[in-house]
Every structure is written in structure tokens, then in C-alpha cells.
Design a protein around this motif. Structure first.
Motif, PDB file in Angstrom:
ATOM      1  N   UNK A 172       0.864  -1.168   0.000  1.00  0.00           N
ATOM      2  CA  UNK A 172       0.000   0.000   0.000  1.00  0.00           C
ATOM      3  C   UNK A 172       0.904   1.222   0.000  1.00  0.00           C
ATOM      4  N   UNK A 173       0.552   2.201  -0.796  1.00  0.00           N
ATOM      5  CA  UNK A 173       1.354   3.413  -0.916  1.00  0.00           C
ATOM      6  C   UNK A 173       0.472   4.601  -0.573  1.00  0.00           C
ATOM      7  N   UNK A 174       1.024   5.531   0.212  1.00  0.00           N
ATOM      8  CA  UNK A 174       0.279   6.736   0.555  1.00  0.00           C
ATOM      9  C   UNK A 174      -0.118   7.475  -0.718  1.00  0.00           C
ATOM     10  N   UNK A 196       7.505   9.886  -2.686  1.00  0.00           N
ATOM     11  CA  UNK A 196       8.566   9.368  -1.809  1.00  0.00           C
ATOM     12  C   UNK A 196       8.215   7.972  -1.294  1.00  0.00           C
ATOM     13  N   UNK A 197       6.970   7.761  -0.887  1.00  0.00           N
ATOM     14  CA  UNK A 197       6.554   6.446  -0.413  1.00  0.00           C
ATOM     15  C   UNK A 197       6.630   5.424  -1.543  1.00  0.00           C
ATOM     16  N   UNK A 198       6.164   5.806  -2.726  1.00  0.00           N
ATOM     17  CA  UNK A 198       6.232   4.915  -3.882  1.00  0.00           C
ATOM     18  C   UNK A 198       7.680   4.557  -4.196  1.00  0.00           C
ATOM     19  N   UNK A 199       8.555   5.539  -4.190  1.00  0.00           N
ATOM     20  CA  UNK A 199       9.976   5.293  -4.469  1.00  0.00           C
ATOM     21  C   UNK A 199      10.579   4.351  -3.429  1.00  0.00           C
ATOM     22  N   UNK A 250      12.198   0.758  -4.307  1.00  0.00           N
ATOM     23  CA  UNK A 250      13.578   0.419  -3.913  1.00  0.00           C
ATOM     24  C   UNK A 250      13.601  -0.891  -3.138  1.00  0.00           C
ATOM     25  N   UNK A 251      12.611  -1.083  -2.270  1.00  0.00           N
ATOM     26  CA  UNK A 251      12.525  -2.330  -1.510  1.00  0.00           C
ATOM     27  C   UNK A 251      12.404  -3.516  -2.457  1.00  0.00           C
TER      28      UNK A 251
END
Length: 51
Positions: free
Chosen positions: A8-10, A15-18, A22-23
Motif C-alpha cells: 500500500x502506498x500513501x 517518496x513512499x512509492x519510491x 527500492x525495496x
């Protein structure tokens, strides 16, 4: 569900998506596991055979 078949992404948070991307890029085992969970979900919920 978050972290099982995806993340889930804000909303509107690049920044959260990036961070989540990266994870995934850094963890091949996590990508594989999420893919398998997603495939099982499609087969179970939609009754579709997936390779």
C-alpha cells in the motif's frame, strides 16, 4: 494484505512509492514471494489458471 502480494502506498506520495520500489528492486526473494501470493489469489478468487 500490505506486504503480502504488494504494497500500500500513501496517495500522492512519490517518496513512499519510491521507497517501496527500492525495496522490491533490492529483494528478489520478496518479489518472487509477492508474485506467488498474487498468482494464488488470482487462481482462488477468479478461478483462473495462471502459469
Amino acid at each position: 494484505m500490505d506486504g503480502e502480494a504488494g504494497f500500500l502506498v500513501e496517495p500522492e506520495s512519490a517518496e513512499d512509492l519510491a521507497d517501496k520500489l527500492r525495496t522490491l528492486l533490492g529483494d528478489g526473494e520478496l518479489r518472487h514471494r509477492m508474485g506467488e501470493v498474487g498468482k494464488l489469489r488470482v487462481q482462488t478468487v477468479l478461478g483462473k489458471k495462471v502459469r
